[in-house]
Write a protein that holds these residues in place. Structure first.
Motif, short mmCIF file in Angstrom:
data_model
loop_
_atom_site.label_atom_id
_atom_site.label_comp_id
_atom_site.label_asym_id
_atom_site.label_seq_id
_atom_site.Cartn_x
_atom_site.Cartn_y
_atom_site.Cartn_z
N GLN A 504 2.69 -2.85 -17.33
CA GLN A 504 3.48 -3.33 -16.20
C GLN A 504 4.20 -2.19 -15.47
O GLN A 504 4.67 -2.38 -14.35
CB GLN A 504 4.50 -4.37 -16.66
N LYS A 505 4.24 -1.01 -16.09
CA LYS A 505 4.85 0.15 -15.44
C LYS A 505 3.84 0.91 -14.59
O LYS A 505 4.20 1.84 -13.86
CB LYS A 505 5.45 1.10 -16.49
N PHE A 506 2.57 0.52 -14.70
CA PHE A 506 1.52 1.18 -13.92
C PHE A 506 1.78 0.98 -12.43
O PHE A 506 2.26 -0.06 -11.99
CB PHE A 506 0.15 0.60 -14.29
N LYS A 507 1.44 2.01 -11.67
CA LYS A 507 1.63 1.94 -10.22
C LYS A 507 0.48 2.67 -9.54
O LYS A 507 0.11 3.77 -9.94
CB LYS A 507 2.96 2.58 -9.84
N LEU A 508 -0.09 2.05 -8.51
CA LEU A 508 -1.10 2.71 -7.69
C LEU A 508 -0.39 3.28 -6.47
O LEU A 508 0.30 2.55 -5.74
CB LEU A 508 -2.18 1.73 -7.24
N ILE A 509 -0.52 4.59 -6.26
CA ILE A 509 0.09 5.24 -5.11
C ILE A 509 -1.04 5.81 -4.24
O ILE A 509 -1.85 6.59 -4.71
CB ILE A 509 1.03 6.38 -5.53
N ILE A 510 -1.08 5.39 -2.99
CA ILE A 510 -2.07 5.90 -2.04
C ILE A 510 -1.35 6.84 -1.09
O ILE A 510 -0.32 6.50 -0.52
CB ILE A 510 -2.74 4.75 -1.26
N ILE A 511 -1.89 8.05 -0.94
CA ILE A 511 -1.28 9.01 -0.01
C ILE A 511 -2.31 9.49 1.00
O ILE A 511 -3.50 9.57 0.69
CB ILE A 511 -0.65 10.21 -0.75
N THR A 512 -1.85 9.79 2.19
CA THR A 512 -2.74 10.29 3.24
C THR A 512 -1.96 11.21 4.17
O THR A 512 -0.76 11.02 4.37
CB THR A 512 -3.35 9.13 4.06
N SER A 513 -2.65 12.21 4.71
CA SER A 513 -2.03 13.08 5.70
C SER A 513 -2.47 12.68 7.11
O SER A 513 -2.15 13.36 8.08
CB SER A 513 -2.39 14.55 5.44
N ASN A 514 -3.20 11.57 7.20
CA ASN A 514 -3.63 11.02 8.48
C ASN A 514 -2.47 10.25 9.10
O ASN A 514 -1.99 9.28 8.52
CB ASN A 514 -4.84 10.10 8.27
N ARG A 515 -2.01 10.70 10.25
CA ARG A 515 -0.84 10.08 10.89
C ARG A 515 -1.07 8.62 11.26
O ARG A 515 -0.14 7.83 11.32
CB ARG A 515 -0.46 10.88 12.14
N ASP A 516 -2.33 8.26 11.50
CA ASP A 516 -2.64 6.91 11.98
C ASP A 516 -3.74 6.30 11.11
O ASP A 516 -4.89 6.20 11.54
CB ASP A 516 -3.09 6.98 13.44
N PRO A 517 -3.42 5.89 9.87
CA PRO A 517 -4.45 5.36 8.98
C PRO A 517 -4.95 3.99 9.44
O PRO A 517 -4.39 3.38 10.35
CB PRO A 517 -3.73 5.24 7.63
N LYS A 518 -5.99 3.54 8.79
CA LYS A 518 -6.64 2.29 9.15
C LYS A 518 -5.65 1.12 9.11
O LYS A 518 -4.84 1.01 8.20
CB LYS A 518 -7.79 2.03 8.17
N GLU A 519 -5.73 0.25 10.12
CA GLU A 519 -4.78 -0.86 10.22
C GLU A 519 -4.82 -1.77 9.00
O GLU A 519 -3.79 -2.25 8.53
CB GLU A 519 -5.06 -1.66 11.50
N SER A 520 -6.03 -2.04 8.48
CA SER A 520 -6.15 -2.91 7.31
C SER A 520 -5.43 -2.33 6.10
O SER A 520 -4.86 -3.06 5.29
CB SER A 520 -7.63 -3.15 6.98
N LEU A 521 -5.46 -1.00 5.99
CA LEU A 521 -4.76 -0.34 4.88
C LEU A 521 -3.25 -0.45 5.07
O LEU A 521 -2.52 -0.74 4.11
CB LEU A 521 -5.18 1.13 4.79
#
Length: 534
Positions: A504-521
């Motif tokens: 339960q302490k697990f965490k998914l972290i998504i990082i991007t250097s794209n200033r304008d990522p996909k809207e669905s994301l």
């Protein structure tokens, strides 16, 4: 035997080859099969070996400490370099944005000033019955017969108040509203009656001006008429004709509005088509950028391999050149990707403006703003439980790329989404499973590439629908993650080693250097944007 003969016989026997013992075979051991007795190792050799081992261990420990120090220095240097580059990039970006905004503000101020001047001149010309000037002013860009002053008095209302019959006729022919209400809700007919302009009153009635519409206190035109003949004209006018004329005017008005709306929709559709084309170019360049990243990584791996295996210098030089070529290609792809990304954002902004949406890109940005120093508190420890309460995994947008460095040197399972090695299904599965097993974050670094479709497919190779299960957090419910364990994972990943409290302490972290990522994301995550400071 004589002495000489005996001596000769002994010499002969001594010179002859020694005969092999008879019976060599089963049960009889040869001299070659006998092992010499092992001599005891002298104590001084044992002591020397112990000292050598101790020195080696000490040397390795010092080397390890030195490596850790070097890694720390390298990390700090990389962080500082990234911070400086990011600051310069952010300053340049802000400078361009401010320049655009200043230009836009200047244009808007000039437009407002020009419109104010045009409105003032047009209304004055209408009141003063200067027909030639009115015609010229109405031909200017932005001019309209329904232009009004700050009290909502239209051109027709001003012309009616000024008794300018020729202007009234002109404005009515161009579709001016005869029942517009200005200051105190007075109509053009009301003002004409109040000021006694008979000819204007007749024109207005014939155009559909309604004598039943009063001002804000309920006074209708005939009650304020300054001449008896005006009151008689109003009382004698056939109101059924008025109703018919009003209906015709409203129909024309609706038709005109529909035409304007159709033209507006045509412009919107045209701009939407530009957005679609820009998006296709953006996605194509993003794919090419991803391939360039992967190609560079592949070439670097090849170079490291030939160097590590001490291959000939010629081969090392060839592989080094392929690395340089891949780096050059990557830089070219970055330029193209940046250009297509800027164009994509630009046309999207134009479309939003056309739809009367927000006028500036920064105002449209989704997500909370955080500083790098707040990362541990806000992202890792989730003080205030904002991420948890959102029910989503965090997406960190960081154009500086400092977050990537920070998380690589933190206790996380870091996955470079541009790396084919990191994204290999079994390795990806172990990265996910390890994060759950030890209750630590799994980091998906998209870098500056749009990779979500590829990431989803990579997880689906492991288990169909796995990515959706991760994003919805269903994988953490009822020990659903157990299905990811394989027989060859070893004792470390035995089912008994997993604890739900850790999972339960697990965490998914998504990082991007794209200033304008996909809207669905953006829509499916809790978005954070890292502020860059000097």
């Amino acid at each position: 035997m004589p002495p000489k003969k005996a001596a000769a016989g002994k010499a002969k026997r001594a010179a002859s080859p020694t005969k092999k013992p008879a019976g060599k075979g089963k049960g009889v051991a040869s001299g070659k099969d006998k092992k010499p007795a092992q001599a005891a190792v002298p104590q001084f050799i044992t002591d020397a070996a112990i000292k050598i081992q101790a020195r080696i261990r000490g040397y390795l420990a010092r080397k390890h400490v030195k490596k850790m120090r070097e890694d720390k220095i390298a990390m700090e240097k990389e962080m500082e370099e990234l911070r400086a580059n990011a600051y310069r990039a952010e300053v340049e970006y802000e400078r361009k944005q401010q320049a655009k905004q200043r230009k836009k503000d200047q244009e808007e101020r000039a437009r407002i000033a020009a419109e104010k001047k045009l409105r003032k001149e047009l209304l004055e010309a209408c009141f003063d019955d200067e027909e030639d000037d009115v015609i010229k002013l109405l031909a200017q860009p932005g001019a309209d017969v329904e232009m009004a002053d700050t009290h909502n008095n239209t051109c027709l209302s001003e012309a009616a108040a000024g008794g300018a019959a020729g202007i009234v006729r002109l404005l009515l022919s161009k579709g001016a509203d005869p029942n517009s209400q200005g200051e105190f809700k007075r109509t053009p007919l009301w003002r004409a009656c109040f000021l006694g302009h008979d000819q204007v009153i007749s024109m207005l009635l014939d155009a559909g001006a309604d004598p039943r519409i009063g001002n804000d206190t309920g006074e209708i035109p005939k009650y304020v008429a300054n001449k008896p003949e005006i009151r008689e004209m109003l009382e004698a006018f056939d109101l059924s004709k008025t109703d018919k004329l009003v209906a015709q005017f409203n129909a024309r008005k609706a038709e005109k509005e529909a035409s304007i709306k159709a033209q507006s929709m045509a412009k919107i559709n045209e701009k939407a088509s530009e957005v679609t084309s820009a998006k296709e170019a953006y996605e194509r360049d993003q794919k090419n950028l991803k391939k360039a990243h992967q190609e560079l990584e592949k070439r670097i791996h090849e170079y490291d391999t030939v160097v590590g295996e001490a291959k000939p210098e010629e081969l090392c030089n060839i592989t080094l050149q392929t690395v340089k070529d891949a780096e050059k290609t990557l830089e070219e792809m970055k330029v193209l990707a940046d250009e297509s990304a800027d164009n994509f954002r630009s046309v999207k902004l134009a479309l939003r403006n056309l739809k009367d949406a927000e006028g500036a890109e920064d105002e449209d940005e989704v997500g909370i703003r955080i500083e790098l120093k707040e990362l541990d508190e806000v992202l890792m420890r989730d003080v205030g439980n904002k991420i948890r309460d959102s029910g989503k995994w965090p997406l960190v947008i960081d154009v500086s790329k400092q977050v990537s460095v920070f998380l690589r040197y933190t206790d996380t399972n870091y996955v470079n989404a541009c790396s084919s090695t990191n994204m290999e299904p079994n390795k990806l599965r172990r990265s996910l499973l390890g994060g759950i097993r030890y209750g630590k974050p799994m980091v998906l670094d998209l870098m500056d590439v749009d990779l979500m479709d590829e990431i989803e497919r990579a997880f689906d190779v492991i288990e169909f629908g796995l990515f959706d299960e991760i994003m919805s957090k269903g994988l953490l419910q009822n020990e659903a993650y157990m299905k990811l364990i394989r027989k060859d994972d070893g004792e470390e990943y035995h089912p008994n080693k997993f604890q739900d409290s850790r999972a339960q302490k697990f965490k998914l972290i998504i990082i991007t250097s794209n200033r304008d990522p996909k809207e669905s994301l953006v829509e499916s995550t809790y978005v954070m944007r890292v502020k860059v400071k000097k």
